[in-house]
Design a protein around this motif. Structure first.
Motif, PDB file in Angstrom:
ATOM      1  N   TYR A  33       1.066  -1.520  -5.285  1.00 15.78           N
ATOM      2  CA  TYR A  33       2.195  -0.698  -4.867  1.00 15.78           C
ATOM      3  C   TYR A  33       2.340  -0.666  -3.346  1.00 15.78           C
ATOM      4  CZ  TYR A  33       1.856   0.846  -9.702  1.00 15.78           C
ATOM      5  OH  TYR A  33       1.806   0.885 -11.077  1.00 15.78           O
ATOM      6  N   ARG A  34       1.987  -1.767  -2.716  1.00 14.71           N
ATOM      7  CA  ARG A  34       2.020  -1.808  -1.254  1.00 14.71           C
ATOM      8  C   ARG A  34       3.434  -1.647  -0.699  1.00 14.71           C
ATOM      9  NH1 ARG A  34       0.089  -7.503   0.876  1.00 14.71           N
ATOM     10  NH2 ARG A  34       0.680  -6.455   2.812  1.00 14.71           N
ATOM     11  N   TYR A  35       4.480  -2.065  -1.449  1.00 13.57           N
ATOM     12  CA  TYR A  35       5.850  -2.003  -0.940  1.00 13.57           C
ATOM     13  C   TYR A  35       6.581  -0.732  -1.360  1.00 13.57           C
ATOM     14  CZ  TYR A  35       5.069  -6.937   0.016  1.00 13.57           C
ATOM     15  OH  TYR A  35       4.564  -8.117   0.483  1.00 13.57           O
ATOM     16  N   ILE A  36       5.909   0.105  -2.114  1.00 13.55           N
ATOM     17  CA  ILE A  36       6.567   1.331  -2.578  1.00 13.55           C
ATOM     18  C   ILE A  36       6.164   2.478  -1.669  1.00 13.55           C
ATOM     19  CG2 ILE A  36       6.767   2.968  -4.477  1.00 13.55           C
ATOM     20  CD1 ILE A  36       6.326   0.713  -6.399  1.00 13.55           C
ATOM     21  N   GLY A  37       7.138   3.061  -1.037  1.00 11.95           N
ATOM     22  CA  GLY A  37       6.902   4.247  -0.227  1.00 11.95           C
ATOM     23  C   GLY A  37       7.555   5.439  -0.896  1.00 11.95           C
ATOM     24  N   GLU A  38       8.314   6.191  -0.140  1.00 12.42           N
ATOM     25  CA  GLU A  38       9.070   7.302  -0.708  1.00 12.42           C
ATOM     26  C   GLU A  38      10.215   6.747  -1.534  1.00 12.42           C
ATOM     27  OE1 GLU A  38       8.441  10.513  -0.587  1.00 12.42           O
ATOM     28  OE2 GLU A  38       6.580  10.169   0.526  1.00 12.42           O
ATOM     29  N   ALA A  39      10.341   7.173  -2.781  1.00 12.73           N
ATOM     30  CA  ALA A  39      11.420   6.711  -3.669  1.00 12.73           C
ATOM     31  C   ALA A  39      11.866   7.878  -4.525  1.00 12.73           C
ATOM     32  CB  ALA A  39      10.927   5.562  -4.548  1.00 12.73           C
ATOM     33  N   GLU A  40      13.135   8.256  -4.363  1.00  7.89           N
ATOM     34  CA  GLU A  40      13.666   9.394  -5.092  1.00  7.89           C
ATOM     35  C   GLU A  40      14.876   8.972  -5.914  1.00  7.89           C
ATOM     36  OE1 GLU A  40      12.558  13.330  -2.461  1.00  7.89           O
ATOM     37  OE2 GLU A  40      14.527  12.422  -2.221  1.00  7.89           O
ATOM     38  N   LEU A  41      14.978   9.556  -7.097  1.00 10.05           N
ATOM     39  CA  LEU A  41      16.115   9.347  -7.983  1.00 10.05           C
ATOM     40  C   LEU A  41      16.646  10.714  -8.379  1.00 10.05           C
ATOM     41  CD1 LEU A  41      17.754   7.252  -9.647  1.00 10.05           C
ATOM     42  CD2 LEU A  41      16.123   7.651 -11.506  1.00 10.05           C
ATOM     43  N   GLY A  42      17.973  10.879  -8.291  1.00  7.28           N
ATOM     44  CA  GLY A  42      18.498  12.190  -8.596  1.00  7.28           C
ATOM     45  C   GLY A  42      19.996  12.164  -8.876  1.00  7.28           C
ATOM     46  N   VAL A  43      20.553  13.353  -8.973  1.00 12.70           N
ATOM     47  CA  VAL A  43      21.987  13.512  -9.185  1.00 12.70           C
ATOM     48  C   VAL A  43      22.520  14.459  -8.117  1.00 12.70           C
ATOM     49  CG1 VAL A  43      21.908  13.091 -11.664  1.00 12.70           C
ATOM     50  CG2 VAL A  43      21.605  15.402 -10.808  1.00 12.70           C
TER      51      VAL A  43
ATOM     52  N   ASN B 203       2.107  -1.160   4.141  1.00  8.89           N
ATOM     53  CA  ASN B 203       0.871  -0.497   3.681  1.00  8.89           C
ATOM     54  C   ASN B 203      -0.379  -1.327   3.977  1.00  8.89           C
ATOM     55  OD1 ASN B 203       0.210   2.004   2.718  1.00  8.89           O
ATOM     56  ND2 ASN B 203       0.226   1.427   0.565  1.00  8.89           N
ATOM     57  N   GLN B 204      -0.313  -2.140   5.059  1.00 10.83           N
ATOM     58  CA  GLN B 204      -1.477  -2.969   5.395  1.00 10.83           C
ATOM     59  C   GLN B 204      -2.705  -2.113   5.701  1.00 10.83           C
ATOM     60  OE1 GLN B 204       1.524  -3.134   6.862  1.00 10.83           O
ATOM     61  NE2 GLN B 204       2.152  -5.265   7.317  1.00 10.83           N
ATOM     62  N   GLY B 205      -2.480  -0.966   6.358  1.00 10.01           N
ATOM     63  CA  GLY B 205      -3.615  -0.110   6.708  1.00 10.01           C
ATOM     64  C   GLY B 205      -4.335   0.429   5.489  1.00 10.01           C
ATOM     65  N   ALA B 206      -3.560   0.829   4.467  1.00  8.31           N
ATOM     66  CA  ALA B 206      -4.179   1.353   3.245  1.00  8.31           C
ATOM     67  C   ALA B 206      -4.970   0.268   2.527  1.00  8.31           C
ATOM     68  CB  ALA B 206      -3.112   1.923   2.330  1.00  8.31           C
ATOM     69  N   ILE B 207      -4.429  -0.952   2.516  1.00  6.89           N
ATOM     70  CA  ILE B 207      -5.145  -2.057   1.860  1.00  6.89           C
ATOM     71  C   ILE B 207      -6.436  -2.363   2.592  1.00  6.89           C
ATOM     72  CG2 ILE B 207      -5.030  -4.516   1.322  1.00  6.89           C
ATOM     73  CD1 ILE B 207      -2.014  -4.171   0.914  1.00  6.89           C
ATOM     74  N   LEU B 208      -6.385  -2.431   3.901  1.00  9.25           N
ATOM     75  CA  LEU B 208      -7.597  -2.702   4.685  1.00  9.25           C
ATOM     76  C   LEU B 208      -8.623  -1.586   4.494  1.00  9.25           C
ATOM     77  CD1 LEU B 208      -9.163  -4.363   6.740  1.00  9.25           C
ATOM     78  CD2 LEU B 208      -7.901  -3.171   8.560  1.00  9.25           C
ATOM     79  N   ARG B 209      -8.138  -0.367   4.466  1.00  8.68           N
ATOM     80  CA  ARG B 209      -9.042   0.764   4.284  1.00  8.68           C
ATOM     81  C   ARG B 209      -9.703   0.697   2.910  1.00  8.68           C
ATOM     82  NH1 ARG B 209      -5.550   4.233   5.015  1.00  8.68           N
ATOM     83  NH2 ARG B 209      -5.805   4.423   7.276  1.00  8.68           N
TER      84      ARG B 209
END
Length: 477
Positions: A275-285, A311-317
């Protein structure tokens, strides 16, 4: 979640490694009534695992880990938004906007997050079970120290008595002009040193007593109990170090905990990469009423575009944490092997000392006292030689008791490092050492030197007897 927050699983792990234990639960902590009770080693362990406040804290940690699992299995709450804007044109309605949005990234991550939290709970259970086994080992060692300290204090009191009589006798001889002033002062100094040693021995009893009292979770005012008298002889044969090392790698809970931590870290690496490319994602009305009173209604989506941060930092961590975990496991396995072999050597060394005292030194000292008594009777030696020989006999018994104590403490430490009961302990028949002949010769005639604790399994053990049976009555036990 189970009602006991995982305490049942903890108890199962502890029982698997140490056999039957009393009920382990956060709700069992009731104050015991021990007025005048004589406690066995098993009694002290039971009190420790049901009353020690350190365990209550560990059970609270179980609750925290359980709460994390519950939290990981829940979606985050949806966000509701509203705004009202007033038009500058007269006669125009206010603009109203309402929105309801849900972060659907939580839905994607929830299964993995829950697995990690459940793994963390299992790791916490393992750590709590390891702490219970560590508490049991410390309690058993404290029990052995107290049992030995009581025996040693009795011996020191006898030495104090003998030295006092020797000093008193020397005073009479000096008054009669039969010994020099130097000889008198030597006897008086020896009597003073014996009194100081007796004071130290009594203090060691109190120190060992209150240390055991603390481990059992009792207040100082509740130290109204005593422990059974006597220590046991070693088992017939010690365990093979290679076999118990294999057992340690399978059963030691510290290793189990680190391995589970590695599973969690590997899951974390997979999660970070997936999920390295998924950040904040909202779905709504969203509902909107314009100033002209027209209405708009429809869904919307909000995504964080991974242009500058993938998210390179999270992967390295995550990779670094996994590497560190592997290194910790390697270090712990190396340490376990070396610690187990060293602890096994300490057991063998202590065992050798026990039988050297029992079979050689103690019988020799007893024989020296008998022969010196004969020489005194024939006026070949004086009574001071006999008293010194008797004090040296007490010293031999003192060393014998300390050797037995050190043996059992060494075995307790070895079992703690292995993480489970030693196989040789499962077929052990306890044979106690007793020293009644030093206290009361009549008592020695009434009691057999070897007494058995019926709380222990009765299988195939019989401790070897001294080879010199001539001295067995006096010094074998």
């Amino acid at each position: 979640m189970p009602a006991d927050r995982g305490a049942g699983s903890v108890a199962a792990m502890a029982v698997e490694r140490r056999g039957h234990l009393p009920e382990l639960s956060p709700d069992v902590f009731e104050r015991p009534q021990l007025q005048g009770e004589t406690l066995t080693r098993a009694d002290t362990v039971r009190l420790a695992v049901t009353h020690n406040p350190e365990l209550r804290k560990l059970y609270a940690d179980l609750g925290i880990a359980s709460a994390d699992v519950l939290q990981a299995g829940r979606l985050s709450n949806p966000n509701f938004s509203a705004s009202i804007m007033t038009s500058s044109e007269s006669g125009m309605a206010n603009q109203l906007t309402f929105g309801l949005a849900q972060n659907f990234a939580d839905l994607l991550l929830m299964p993995s997050r829950r697995r990690i939290s459940e793994g963390q709970l299992e790791r916490t259970k393992t750590e709590v079970a390891a702490a219970i086994l560590d508490l049991i080992a410390r309690t058993e060692a404290a029990f052995y120290r107290l049992a030995a300290a009581r025996e040693i204090a009795r011996l020191r009191e006898l030495q104090e008595r003998a030295s006092g009589l020797s000093s008193e006798l020397a005073g009479r001889f000096r008054e009669a002009g039969n010994i020099s002033a130097l000889a008198l002062h030597l006897e008086q100094a020896a009597a003073s040193e014996a009194r100081l040693a007796a004071v130290d021995a009594r203090m060691l009893v109190e120190e060992a007593r209150f240390e055991l009292n603390r481990l059992m979770g009792l207040h100082a005012s509740e130290a109204v109990w005593s422990v059974e008298q006597g220590l046991a002889l070693p088992v017939v044969a010690e365990d093979d170090p290679n076999e118990i090392l294999i057992l340690a790698h399978e059963q030691r809970l510290e290793l189990v905990s680190v391995r589970r931590e590695l599973d969690l870290l590997a899951e974390g690496v997979t999660l970070a990469r997936r999920y390295r490319y998924i950040g904040e994602a909202e779905l709504g009305v969203e509902f909107e009423r314009e100033t002209d009173r027209s209405r708009l209604f429809g869904p919307f989506i909000s995504l964080s575009l991974p242009l500058f941060n993938q998210n390179q930092g999270a992967i390295l961590r995550s990779d670094a944490r996994l590497e560190a975990g592997l290194a910790r496991l390697d270090a712990l396995e190396i340490a376990t092997g070396n610690e187990v072999y060293l602890a096994h050597q300490r057991v063998l060394g202590a065992r050798e000392k026990v039988f050297e005292y029992r079979d050689v030194l103690v019988p020799s000292r007893v024989d020296i006292v008998e022969r010196t008594q004969e020489r005194v009777n024939f006026m070949l030696d004086d009574v001071f030689d006999l008293i010194r020989a008797k004090q040296q006999e007490y010293d031999a018994y003192h060393g014998y008791v300390e050797a037995v104590r050190d043996y059992w403490i060494a075995r307790t430490e070895l079992a703690r490092l292995v993480g489970t009961e030693l196989p040789s302990g499962l077929r052990f028949k306890k044979e106690l050492i007793r020293l009644p002949e030093l206290i009361d010769p009549d008592e020695a005639a009434e009691h057999d030197h070897s007494e058995h604790d019926h709380d222990e399994p009765d299988h195939e053990h019989h401790a070897p007897e001294p080879e010199n049976h001539e001295h067995h009555h006096h010094g074998g036990h």
